[in-house]
Design a protein around this motif. Structure first.
Motif, PDB file in Angstrom:
ATOM      1  N   LEU A 143       1.081  -1.341  -0.029  1.00 51.43           N
ATOM      2  CA  LEU A 143       0.172  -0.049   0.163  1.00 51.43           C
ATOM      3  C   LEU A 143       0.679   1.323  -0.176  1.00 51.43           C
ATOM      4  CD1 LEU A 143      -2.703   1.321   0.098  1.00 51.43           C
ATOM      5  CD2 LEU A 143      -2.662   0.669   2.567  1.00 51.43           C
ATOM      6  N   LEU A 162      -0.058   4.537  -2.478  1.00 48.88           N
ATOM      7  CA  LEU A 162      -0.714   5.670  -1.775  1.00 48.88           C
ATOM      8  C   LEU A 162      -0.368   7.240  -3.171  1.00 48.88           C
ATOM      9  CD1 LEU A 162       0.022   5.941   1.459  1.00 48.88           C
ATOM     10  CD2 LEU A 162      -2.130   5.258   1.134  1.00 48.88           C
ATOM     11  N   LEU A 189      -3.352   7.404  -5.249  1.00 48.88           N
ATOM     12  CA  LEU A 189      -5.073   8.131  -5.756  1.00 48.88           C
ATOM     13  C   LEU A 189      -5.302   9.203  -6.653  1.00 48.88           C
ATOM     14  CD1 LEU A 189      -4.440   6.552  -2.243  1.00 48.88           C
ATOM     15  CD2 LEU A 189      -5.587   5.330  -4.106  1.00 48.88           C
ATOM     16  N   ASP A 212      -9.455  10.534   2.855  1.00 45.75           N
ATOM     17  CA  ASP A 212      -8.130   9.693   2.136  1.00 45.75           C
ATOM     18  C   ASP A 212      -7.575   8.356   2.304  1.00 45.75           C
ATOM     19  OD1 ASP A 212      -6.541  13.192   2.353  1.00 45.75           O
ATOM     20  OD2 ASP A 212      -7.984  11.623   0.718  1.00 45.75           O
ATOM     21  N   TYR A 249      -8.092   5.039  -0.227  1.00 43.32           N
ATOM     22  CA  TYR A 249      -6.616   4.854  -0.455  1.00 43.32           C
ATOM     23  C   TYR A 249      -7.142   2.870  -0.432  1.00 43.32           C
ATOM     24  CZ  TYR A 249      -3.921   7.953   0.975  1.00 43.32           C
ATOM     25  OH  TYR A 249      -3.966  10.006   0.958  1.00 43.32           O
ATOM     26  N   THR A 306      -8.931   2.190  -3.119  1.00 39.88           N
ATOM     27  CA  THR A 306      -8.350   1.665  -4.347  1.00 39.88           C
ATOM     28  C   THR A 306      -6.962   0.254  -4.172  1.00 39.88           C
ATOM     29  OG1 THR A 306      -7.784   4.305  -4.842  1.00 39.88           O
ATOM     30  CG2 THR A 306      -6.049   3.097  -5.370  1.00 39.88           C
ATOM     31  N   TYR A 307      -6.733   0.077  -3.031  1.00 36.71           N
ATOM     32  CA  TYR A 307      -5.796  -1.209  -2.393  1.00 36.71           C
ATOM     33  C   TYR A 307      -6.414  -2.515  -2.856  1.00 36.71           C
ATOM     34  CZ  TYR A 307      -2.284  -3.715  -0.065  1.00 36.71           C
ATOM     35  OH  TYR A 307      -1.658  -5.332   0.358  1.00 36.71           O
ATOM     36  N   CYS A 323      -2.792  -2.386   6.559  1.00 34.95           N
ATOM     37  CA  CYS A 323      -3.313  -0.705   6.744  1.00 34.95           C
ATOM     38  C   CYS A 323      -3.251  -0.628   8.297  1.00 34.95           C
ATOM     39  CB  CYS A 323      -5.204  -1.426   6.400  1.00 34.95           C
ATOM     40  SG  CYS A 323      -5.610  -0.962   4.606  1.00 34.95           S
TER      41      CYS A 323
END
Length: 538
Positions: free
Chosen positions: A128, A132, A135, A206, A210, A213-214, A267
């Motif tokens: 991740l 970032l 994004l 945000d 993230y 998107t991950y 995460c």
């Protein structure tokens, strides 16, 4: 935590590598071993494997054939071929595969260790953290994603979907570019995010982006999915299979669980973000999506623990008989926060609610009192705390209080007591869970004591079990197992006539040479030397 699987039909090599890696970095690397390709596939079916270190030439299922199966099960798994064969054909076939490294056995343990460490660094760098900055590329899709989210929220809030609705659903999916089919069943996953403290709304948004998107990058090319944020702030994924990926229902669930666990770990490490996932047991048709979503949400509320990552799975034949937890819709958030032990969020909502009803009529204030009291009463009853709450007899009797103001003050005190008692009981339960795990280890030293097995038996996320065990015991699970094994081995060698081979089997070592190496490392003597030293003392 990453998982390494060592595969070789030569036991000396497998056991030697296992001993090296199991003590190399116990908090970062969980190590398993298999003596054949078939045994390796059994491990792959049970849990996610991140790195596989395997011989190429093995009887039965060769290393090359094994890797083809592995990459179908876990496409993100990295491969190291370790072999004594340096023939061109083997090398040529190996280097044609993606993410594969090739080593000769003659290069020694140091080279193998160095290669595994390099792969771990590569895995971390590709996680991740490096994703970032990308994004912001998602902003161009913002309006379409917003429209998709609004529509999918509408879908899960509908009480039913009839045949005409299904036709409209198909048209809307096409118009909004939603990559799902109404003619196919869908799996549901709910993700509850517990953000680090003091994060602003923008920062939380945000972080949520993230995670989404991950997810997309982790499952790209493997499944189709759409993610939305529901009215409670949870992420909800709708998932379907891809035509050229013939997942069986069970394999898809295993695949999802393994990757969700990786998302949780990354995460937590990179964002200090705890995620709880709730997964449907199987696919449902679109007519049943709203009911399934509500059921999973209630299941989540009943079992959620925001302190640690966990994956809540709907049981295969579990009857959907949960009654509505919230008799009044406005109590949804209070119930969810109370069930999940989110104290700050609970009182934030509680104080806001109290302020809002001060201007209402007596009847409305009374109704609000009983609504909150019922939420507290249900949670107290579920946790069997009735005898430990002060003045519990007043909770459903508003006339027992001097005024409406004092009645709400009373509810506030009860809520504080409830959170405190649940926290204390949770810590006590944690200690008892670890005691059970320790007891299991001590009584099953000759069986499979891998993290995956212990996690299966005690319903844990394997990575979390490792962290939790060390937090409670002060040592890693592997260190605790070693201590138990050496203690029992000493006892058997000193108080029985068992042969060294028989002692080794009783403490979980199925080859005498591996046991001898382990015993000497722990005591400085071989088992025979230890037994001889005892006889000299007599």
């Amino acid at each position: 935590m990453y998982r390494l699987l060592i595969v070789d039909d030569e036991e000396l090599i497998t056991d030697g590598l296992y001993d090296v890696f199991s003590r190399l970095m116990p908090e970062q690397l969980d190590v398993y071993k298999a003596y054949s390709g078939k045994e390796a596939l059994d491990w792959m079916a049970r849990t996610r494997i991140d790195i596989i270190l395997t011989d190429i030439s093995m009887p039965g299922l060769s290393g090359l054939e094994l890797i083809e199966r592995v990459q179908a099960l876990w496409p993100h798994c990295r491969v190291i071929f370790l072999t004594g064969y340096d023939y061109f054909d083997y090398v040529y076939q190996a280097i044609q595969m993606n993410d594969v490294k090739y080593l000769l056995k003659t290069e020694g343990y140091d080279k193998v260790v160095e290669t595994v460490k390099e792969i771990i660094i590569e895995l971390k760098e590709s996680s991740l953290k490096n994703q970032l900055p990308e994004l912001t590329d998602q902003e161009k899709h913002a309006y379409q994603l917003m429209a998709q989210s609004d529509f999918m929220r509408h879908v899960i809030q509908k009480s039913s979907v009839n045949e005409n609705d299904l036709e409209n659903l198909t048209n809307e999916f096409r118009n909004l570019n939603i990559p799902l089919k109404t003619t196919e069943h869908v799996y549901l996953v709910i993700g509850n995010l517990t953000y680090p403290k003091n994060k602003t709304y923008t920062e939380r948004t945000d972080i949520s982006n993230y995670v989404r998107t991950y997810w997309d990058q982790q499952f790209f090319g493997q499944v189709k999915s759409v993610c939305i944020v529901d009215r409670f702030g949870d992420l909800v994924w709708f998932i379907q299979t891809i035509e050229d990926k013939p997942f069986t229902p069970q394999h898809l669930l295993d695949f999802l669980e393994g990757n969700l666990e990786m998302i949780q770990d990354d995460c937590l490490q990179l964002l200090d973000l705890t995620i709880q996932f709730t997964i449907s047991h199987g696919p449902v048709d679109w007519e049943s999506v709203a009911r399934k979503y509500e059921y999973l949400r209630q299941l989540q509320q009943l079992k959620l623990d925001t302190q640690y990552p966990s994956i809540i799975k709907e049981q295969p034949h579990q009857a959907e008989t949960l009654e509505s937890i919230n008799p009044i819709p406005k109590m949804d958030l209070l119930t969810a926060h109370l069930s999940a032990n989110r104290k700050e969020e609970f009182f934030e909502e509680f104080y806001e609610l109290v302020q809002s009803v001060k201007k209402e009529s007596y009847q409305q204030m009374t109704k609000t009192y009983y609504s909150v009291a019922l939420v507290l009463y249900i949670d107290i009853s579920q946790n069997q705390l009735q005898t430990r709450i002060e003045e519990m007899e007043k909770i459903l009797k508003i006339d027992e209080h001097a005024s409406l103001k004092s009645s709400f003050n009373y509810l506030e005190r009860v809520a504080h007591q409830l959170f405190s008692l649940k926290k204390a009981d949770g810590q006590d339960r944690a200690s008892k869970v670890i005691e059970r795990i320790c007891h299991y280890i001590e009584n099953h030293l000759d069986e499979d004591l891998s993290l995956v097995r212990l996690a299966e038996i005690h319903y844990f996320n394997p990575s979390y079990l490792s962290h939790f065990f060390k937090q409670e015991q002060g040592v890693n699970v592997s260190e605790y197992i070693d201590r138990c094994r050496i203690r029992m081995a000493r006892e058997l060698l000193s108080k029985s006539d068992l042969k060294v081979r028989e002692v080794s089997e009783k403490v979980g070592y199925h080859t005498a040479h591996s046991f001898t190496r382990f015993f000497k490392k722990m005591t400085g003597m071989t088992p025979k030397e230890y037994r001889d030293s005892l006889s000299k003392l007599v």
